[in-house]
Write a protein that holds these residues in place. Sequence first.
Motif, short mmCIF file in Angstrom:
data_model
loop_
_atom_site.label_atom_id
_atom_site.label_comp_id
_atom_site.label_asym_id
_atom_site.label_seq_id
_atom_site.Cartn_x
_atom_site.Cartn_y
_atom_site.Cartn_z
N UNK A 178 0.79 -0.87 -0.44
CA UNK A 178 -0.41 0.31 0.24
C UNK A 178 1.13 1.31 -0.33
N UNK A 179 0.36 2.15 -1.19
CA UNK A 179 1.45 3.54 -1.12
C UNK A 179 0.64 3.71 0.48
N UNK A 180 2.64 4.44 1.08
CA UNK A 180 1.96 5.58 2.21
C UNK A 180 1.62 6.88 2.27
N UNK A 181 1.18 7.28 1.15
CA UNK A 181 0.49 8.28 1.34
C UNK A 181 -1.19 8.09 0.98
N UNK A 182 -1.65 6.67 1.10
CA UNK A 182 -2.95 6.50 0.14
C UNK A 182 -4.05 6.96 1.01
N UNK A 183 -4.89 7.66 0.72
CA UNK A 183 -6.16 8.11 1.51
C UNK A 183 -7.13 6.69 1.64
N UNK A 184 -8.25 6.40 2.52
CA UNK A 184 -8.46 5.72 2.27
C UNK A 184 -10.08 5.24 0.97
N UNK A 185 -9.80 4.61 0.36
CA UNK A 185 -10.89 4.87 -0.83
C UNK A 185 -11.54 3.50 -1.50
N UNK A 186 -13.15 3.56 -0.79
CA UNK A 186 -13.58 3.15 -0.85
C UNK A 186 -14.25 2.06 -1.47
N UNK A 187 -14.00 0.83 -2.04
CA UNK A 187 -14.47 0.20 -3.17
C UNK A 187 -13.77 0.00 -4.69
N UNK A 188 -12.37 0.88 -4.40
CA UNK A 188 -11.44 1.28 -5.12
C UNK A 188 -10.42 0.28 -5.01
N UNK A 189 -9.45 -0.16 -6.62
CA UNK A 189 -8.70 -1.20 -6.29
C UNK A 189 -7.34 -0.35 -6.10
N UNK A 190 -7.09 0.56 -5.13
CA UNK A 190 -5.99 0.82 -4.89
C UNK A 190 -4.30 0.51 -4.49
N UNK A 191 -4.82 -0.80 -3.71
CA UNK A 191 -3.51 -1.20 -3.61
C UNK A 191 -2.89 -2.35 -4.32
#
Length: 356
Positions: free
Chosen positions: A180-193
């Motif tokens: 997981x990017x350390x700057x990542x906000x929490x993005x519900x239902x998105x494939x961000x990790x």
Amino acid sequence: MDLPVMPPVKPMLAKAVAKIPPDMHYEAKWDGFRAIVFRDGAETELGSRTGKPLTRYFPELVEALRERLPERCVMDGEILIARRGRLDFDALTERIHPADSRVRMLAERNPASFVAFDMLALADTSLLDVPLGDRRALLVKTLSGVTAPAHVAPATTDRETAQQWFERYEGAGLDGVVAKPLTLPYLPDERAMYKIKHERTADVVVAGYRFHKSGPVVGSLLLGLYDTTGALQHVGVSAAFTMKRRAELVEELEPLRLEDAAGHPWAAWTRESAHESARLPGAPSRWSAKKDPSWVPVRPERVAEVAYDHMENGVRFRHTARFRRWRPDRTAESCTYGQLEEPVGYDLAEILGPPG
């Protein structure tokens, strides 16, 4: 319930990649039920990946989390059941049962745990827009000293350590590694990790197929392996094909197609009692009660190479296997459980150490 982040919330998801990416936050990938826990005083709700509540299926966990979590919080994590030092996904699926008495009996026999790896809200503050690094620090501080069955997921920013986890933890039933990017906000239902999973190959017998919902083309191939008694056991399916390939598979399997299942190794599949002593397609399941269990039998002579991540309890593919190619050089009888690689055992208790 009145929280800054209210249910239902669909969790943030991960996309598959082949290698562990550099310069990120790393965690083990747990093989359980993804759950977002909402606690507001005496009220506690367990939300599933789909947003539907899991609360009634884990009464012992609801009570334990009410005692251990902050009075008002929202946390993302995984519900797990461990037996004999490793994760047991089958024990989790048994909990999804309509009878409350059975759920409570199973809860007493095999109590569940919750591993927290993210925090979405604390007290009156939403953390959805806060960077992951800050959310993680707050999570560790908030749950400092927390006791089982609640845990904080081990994490690291060292890629080499993450690689070691990937190689070692599979023996405890873990799926791989999440980055997981350390700057990542929490993005519900998105494939961000990003998820990095184990993949192996096996040669399996294709013993039948199901039609696709769109028409007379292959929906999924039914796969088998021979056990030590010489019985062909159903171990899973392969289902991800283009429509063109689905039609081709029907033609390729046509010479082996049987009019009915008489004489087939899985001929007894329609008898519910037969599923008690053998692994057969069409087993009764509360997960697929509305699905058509019928299938087209073929002579079990064709061998396919498939990719898989790991076996569930050593007897079936945990997820849908991925078709790689036909293996005309292999005989069906040579496709046994003996070819499968068994990960070295690793005690789950050693992974769930103190938060850090």
